[in-house]
Design a protein around this motif. Structure first.
Motif, short mmCIF file in Angstrom:
data_model
loop_
_atom_site.label_atom_id
_atom_site.label_comp_id
_atom_site.label_asym_id
_atom_site.label_seq_id
_atom_site.Cartn_x
_atom_site.Cartn_y
_atom_site.Cartn_z
N PRO A 6 0.66 -1.15 -0.01
CA PRO A 6 -0.07 0.07 -0.08
C PRO A 6 0.80 1.35 0.13
CG PRO A 6 -0.81 -1.67 1.60
CD PRO A 6 0.35 -2.18 1.16
N LYS A 7 2.30 1.25 0.39
CA LYS A 7 2.88 2.22 0.27
C LYS A 7 3.64 2.61 -0.97
CE LYS A 7 4.59 2.42 5.23
NZ LYS A 7 4.89 1.32 5.95
N GLN A 8 3.38 1.60 -2.03
CA GLN A 8 4.21 1.99 -3.30
C GLN A 8 3.46 2.65 -4.09
OE1 GLN A 8 5.20 -2.41 -3.50
NE2 GLN A 8 6.87 -1.69 -4.88
N LYS A 9 3.90 3.15 -5.23
CA LYS A 9 3.03 4.05 -6.15
C LYS A 9 3.65 3.42 -7.74
CE LYS A 9 2.62 8.71 -6.64
NZ LYS A 9 2.97 10.10 -6.35
N GLN A 10 2.61 3.32 -8.38
CA GLN A 10 2.73 2.93 -9.73
C GLN A 10 3.70 4.11 -10.42
OE1 GLN A 10 2.41 0.60 -12.00
NE2 GLN A 10 2.63 1.37 -13.87
N PRO A 11 4.75 3.75 -11.15
CA PRO A 11 5.84 4.78 -11.57
C PRO A 11 5.17 5.64 -12.77
CG PRO A 11 6.26 2.49 -12.22
CD PRO A 11 5.39 2.51 -11.19
N PRO A 12 5.51 6.73 -13.29
CA PRO A 12 4.99 7.56 -14.19
C PRO A 12 5.10 6.59 -15.55
CG PRO A 12 6.71 8.62 -13.35
CD PRO A 12 6.73 7.44 -12.65
N VAL A 13 4.18 7.12 -16.54
CA VAL A 13 4.08 6.35 -17.55
C VAL A 13 5.18 6.46 -18.42
CG1 VAL A 13 2.76 6.48 -19.97
CG2 VAL A 13 1.54 7.15 -17.80
N ASP A 14 5.79 5.05 -19.01
CA ASP A 14 6.79 5.06 -20.00
C ASP A 14 6.34 4.13 -20.94
OD1 ASP A 14 9.11 4.82 -21.48
OD2 ASP A 14 10.52 4.26 -19.63
N LEU A 15 5.68 4.41 -22.09
CA LEU A 15 5.32 3.52 -22.90
C LEU A 15 6.64 3.09 -23.81
CD1 LEU A 15 2.05 5.38 -24.44
CD2 LEU A 15 2.23 3.49 -22.67
N GLY A 16 7.66 3.57 -23.62
CA GLY A 16 8.85 3.06 -24.36
C GLY A 16 9.25 3.97 -25.55
N GLU A 17 8.75 4.95 -25.85
CA GLU A 17 9.13 5.80 -26.78
C GLU A 17 10.61 6.05 -27.09
OE1 GLU A 17 5.97 7.94 -25.30
OE2 GLU A 17 4.64 8.29 -27.06
N GLY A 18 11.11 5.74 -28.22
CA GLY A 18 12.52 6.29 -28.44
C GLY A 18 13.26 5.05 -27.87
N LYS A 19 12.53 4.02 -27.46
CA LYS A 19 13.36 2.64 -26.74
C LYS A 19 13.09 1.46 -27.58
CE LYS A 19 12.62 4.05 -22.26
NZ LYS A 19 12.65 4.10 -21.09
N THR A 20 12.26 1.51 -28.63
CA THR A 20 11.65 0.44 -29.18
C THR A 20 12.86 -0.40 -29.78
OG1 THR A 20 10.80 1.50 -31.06
CG2 THR A 20 9.31 1.24 -29.27
N LYS A 21 14.00 0.27 -30.25
CA LYS A 21 15.17 -0.50 -30.95
C LYS A 21 15.65 -1.50 -30.05
CE LYS A 21 15.70 1.94 -34.93
NZ LYS A 21 14.42 2.64 -34.99
N GLU A 22 15.52 -1.34 -28.44
CA GLU A 22 16.02 -2.01 -27.50
C GLU A 22 15.31 -3.45 -27.87
OE1 GLU A 22 15.88 -0.72 -23.80
OE2 GLU A 22 16.46 1.15 -24.43
#
Ligand SMILES: Nc1ncnc2c1ncn2[C@@H]1O[C@H](COP(=O)(O)OP(=O)(O)OP(=O)(O)O)[C@@H](O)[C@H]1O
Length: 427
Positions: A163-179
């Motif tokens: 309950p103390k944790q928080k979902q990290p901000p949105v990171d869809l992976g833009e600019g990283k799909t080449k990985e």
């Protein structure tokens, strides 16, 4: 000034509320207003209550209800607890059974959300389906906070998310799909790759609380949004389920494009009311970009294609999500991320999967254990609760909450890469 705006079919009117009015009082006043106008439904109550505002559709019964839960529902909740803990529930291993303690029942059985959902609405499916792994669904967004003593425990157990944790901000992976270059360039193991995410339309509750008019209104809104896609790769057509030929529907399901019908877990969660009204599928010509409408979630956005090019599949999903979120706002919670009907999908909501055959590795007794250690989930090829066919499995990331969308895809990518290495080394 708190304001509640009430509109109903054919006519609309406004009620103004003083800021001193509690939520309950707002509901009571709306209820009185409803009786005085003698209308059948209230089509929207917009109440700027504290931090958030919401548009909900309430039936008169829901509106007229007081905050107390009626005796019959309380009895059903108590009977549900007794069933789970009696001889009938002896073999039940669900998270619902584990976390619905007597204390939780006592604390929550008299609570009701603003749209009228009770604890019984959350647990109904798991009480009927004693073989469920989880057994709970959220009837509306507020259920996650009002019934937190149950949901938080289940969420913590399933996702390892406290309950103390928080979902990290949105990171869809833009600019990283080449990985994510193709996992299996020679096509020896992987048949196809799919990434999906879920979204709920802001201002609407989830399935059990939706009226037929809600379904149709939501369908209208998203259909309009689909028509705004200008990208050639994403452009397509919406096919409503209502009126779709049975053969077409069967073929779309068999080809892994469309959701199945008659899932008992969803049925007992009251998620199939008014079926097939307001349900349907949008897809592009190649069926590589698809959106399910009003099945389990308001929307499931899907990118898929043959082969193992995870980067290409993710690229297309990102374009698709960005395109639609410009048109329709989605429900997001600061702590839980994107809100979904089932708590297993909260957070990133991403399930990235491959259909893969690993004959040597899958023959090992500890195959499932190996996958679990890599944070991978194993399913049969016709989706959840189905079996493997021809040695092909659906393998995906297990975690959805507490990590970003990009990290969820990476979890599947790294895990499957490892499985292929192991398969190649296996004698
Ligand atoms: N990598 C894949 N390639 C082709 N089809 C896939 C792949 N992964 C899943 N599917 C198909 O997608 C359909 C839906 O699967 P399933 O219901 O298991 O998962 P989901 O859409 O992620 O939703 P949920 O987890 O809520 O059940 C099924 O027909 C399944 O076979």
């Amino acid at each position: 000034m708190k304001k509640a705006q009430i509109g109903y079919y054919r006519r609309s009117s406004r009620l103004k509320f003083d800021s001193s009015h509690s939520t309950l009082r707002l509901v009571e006043m709306a209820s009185q207003f409803l009786r005085s106008t003698n209308s059948r439904y209230v089509a929207g109550v917009l109440a700027a209550l504290g931090a958030g505002s919401a548009v909900y559709t309430l039936t008169p019964q829901q509106l007229q209800a007081k905050s107390e839960v009626d005796a019959a529902t309380i009895k059903k909740i108590e009977e549900a607890y007794a069933k789970l803990n009696g001889p009938e529930g002896a073999k039940c291993k669900s998270l619902l059974k584990k976390h619905l303690t007597k204390e939780v029942v006592e604390k929550l059985k008299t609570k009701r959300t603003k749209v009228g959902a009770t604890l019984y609405d959350c647990i109904r499916s798991g009480v009927y389906n004693l073989d469920a792994g989880v057994g709970v669904y959220a009837p509306d967004a507020e259920a996650y906070t009002l019934f937190a003593p149950l949901f938080d425990k289940i969420i913590e157990d399933y996702h390892g998310f406290s309950p103390k944790q928080k979902q990290p901000p949105v990171d869809l992976g833009e600019g990283k799909t080449k990985e994510f270059p193709p996992l299996d360039p020679k096509g020896k193991y992987i048949k196809s790759t799919r990434i999906r995410c879920g979204r709920s339309l802001k201002g609407y509750p989830f399935n059990p609380c939706l009226t037929q008019d809600n379904y149709l209104e939501m369908e209208g809104k998203v259909k309009k949004a689909f028509s705004e896609y200008s990208d050639k790769e994403l452009k397509g057509k919406y096919y409503p389920l209502d009126g779709m030929g049975k053969d077409t529907q069967k073929q779309l399901i068999a080809d892994h494009f469309l959701f199945k019908e008659g899932d008992r877990h969803l049925q007992y969660a009251n998620a199939c009311n008014f079926w097939p009204k307001g349900r349907g599928i949008f897809h592009n010509n190649d069926k590589t970009f698809l959106i399910w409408v009003n099945e389990e979630d308001h929307m499931r956005i899907i990118s898929m294609q043959e082969g193992s090019d995870v980067g290409a599949v993710l690229d297309r999903l990102i374009k698709g999500v960005r395109g639609i979120e410009k048109q329709v706002p989605f429900s997001r919670d600061d702590r839980l991320g994107w809100l979904t009907f089932c708590p297993t999908n909260l957070g990133s909501t991403v399930r990235a999967s491959v259909h893969i055959a690993l004959p040597k590795l899958a023959a090992r007794k500890d195959f499932i254990e190996i996958c679990e250690k890599l944070n991978l989930q194993v399913r049969g090829i016709h989706g959840e609760h189905s079996d493997s066919v021809g040695g092909v499995y659906d393998i995906s990331n297990k975690a959805r909450l507490g990590l970003s969308e990009y990290q969820a895809v990476k979890q599947m990518y790294d895990g499957v890469k490892k499985l292929i290495e192991m398969e190649e080394k296996q004698k």
